[in-house]
Design an enzyme around this catalytic site. Structure first.
Site, PDB file in Angstrom:
ATOM      1  N   ASP A  16      48.633  50.260 -62.192  1.00  0.00           N
ATOM      2  CA  ASP A  16      48.555  50.618 -63.393  1.00  0.00           C
ATOM      3  C   ASP A  16      47.561  49.530 -63.987  1.00  0.00           C
ATOM      4  OD1 ASP A  16      47.970  52.238 -65.920  1.00  0.00           O
ATOM      5  OD2 ASP A  16      49.432  50.766 -66.671  1.00  0.00           O
ATOM      6  N   LEU A  17      46.620  49.696 -65.040  1.00  0.00           N
ATOM      7  CA  LEU A  17      45.762  48.637 -65.738  1.00  0.00           C
ATOM      8  C   LEU A  17      46.183  48.270 -67.104  1.00  0.00           C
ATOM      9  CD1 LEU A  17      42.323  49.955 -64.322  1.00  0.00           C
ATOM     10  CD2 LEU A  17      43.801  47.905 -63.537  1.00  0.00           C
ATOM     11  N   ASP A  18      46.050  49.245 -68.038  1.00  0.00           N
ATOM     12  CA  ASP A  18      46.237  48.822 -69.240  1.00  0.00           C
ATOM     13  C   ASP A  18      47.876  48.513 -69.718  1.00  0.00           C
ATOM     14  OD1 ASP A  18      43.800  49.616 -69.832  1.00  0.00           O
ATOM     15  OD2 ASP A  18      43.963  51.197 -70.586  1.00  0.00           O
ATOM     16  N   ASP A 189      53.579  50.412 -66.284  1.00  0.00           N
ATOM     17  CA  ASP A 189      54.546  50.031 -67.401  1.00  0.00           C
ATOM     18  C   ASP A 189      55.113  51.375 -68.067  1.00  0.00           C
ATOM     19  OD1 ASP A 189      52.036  50.693 -68.614  1.00  0.00           O
ATOM     20  OD2 ASP A 189      52.895  50.219 -70.417  1.00  0.00           O
TER      21      ASP A 189
END
Length: 238
Positions: A16-18, A189
């Site tokens: 995941d990025l954000d 997250d």
């Protein structure tokens, strides 16, 4: 670091990025503020609603349409268009306005500072594992300097639904058919999008506990939970 399931040998990683690889909260606060200012400048009727009222509309659309909840680009475009329509804007102008203001939002949304530690970790991981990014958001990995680490970046759109739907995980397995589902480790997250979505698809998951979510929002347990990039490095590289 805390293990909830036995970690099987990892052959590939997805991220995941954000709010996993960087703190996205101040980025979004700035982008939403600048987009609201532009919205009110070009469409004065939009100023009848506060920035919070526009956010409330976005949240209502998320609750009523699960597909929008998993596709941040479609959600923001729908929010802008629906809001302008409700404020009396003609339909074609509302669509054009949504695209115009979303472009402003994206310009600020891609102003992300990624730490040297994150760059170093991704560079080292990319030498050992195939890396891909699976993000429900709309960040441009090239614009923020992360594209070089990922063999594949998958985001919602063109019939691909966001996590926790299996579409994005399926794209990854189709791209790397030689890697079994159980040999993937997805890092993120979100207890729902990342942990639930990954585990349901048969992947292993690493939950980043210092993101936006608390443990009481977990509906299924991850394979492992970690609190820092140093812990992830120890798990995958040492």
């Amino acid at each position: 670091m805390q293990f909830f399931r036995r970690l099987k040998p990892v052959q590939a990683l997805s991220f995941d990025l954000d709010d996993t690889l960087y703190d996205n909260v101040p980025v979004m606060e700035r982008a939403e503020r600048e987009a609201y200012h532009a919205l009110c400048e070009y469409y004065p009727q939009a100023g009848q609603w506060s920035q919070q009222q526009w956010a409330d509309l976005r949240h209502r659309l998320m609750q009523t349409d699960p597909n929008l909840a998993a596709d941040m680009t479609a959600l923001r475009l729908a929010t802008l268009e629906q809001g302008l329509l409700q404020l009396g804007t003609e339909a074609q102008q509302a669509r054009q306005g949504a695209e115009q203001i979303f472009a402003t939002f994206l310009r600020h949304r891609n102003n992300v500072q990624v730490s040297a530690e994150t760059h170093q970790l991704l560079a080292e991981l990319a030498q050992r594992y195939p890396l891909i990014a699976l993000s429900n958001g709309n960040v441009d990995t090239a614009a923020i300097g992360l594209a070089e680490y990922f063999a594949l970046v998958v985001q919602p759109g063109q019939g691909i639904r966001g996590k926790p739907h299996g579409d994005m995980f399926a794209v990854a397995t189709e791209t790397f058919p030689q890697i079994p589902a159980s040999a993937w480790l997805h890092v993120g997250d979100s207890p729902h999008a990342d942990v639930f979505g990954g585990q349901r698809f048969g992947w292993q998951t690493a939950w980043y506990r210092q993101g936006l979510y608390q443990a009481d929002t977990l509906s299924v347990l991850p394979t492992v939970a970690f609190d820092s990039l140093q812990q992830l490095r120890a798990l995958l590289l040492d």
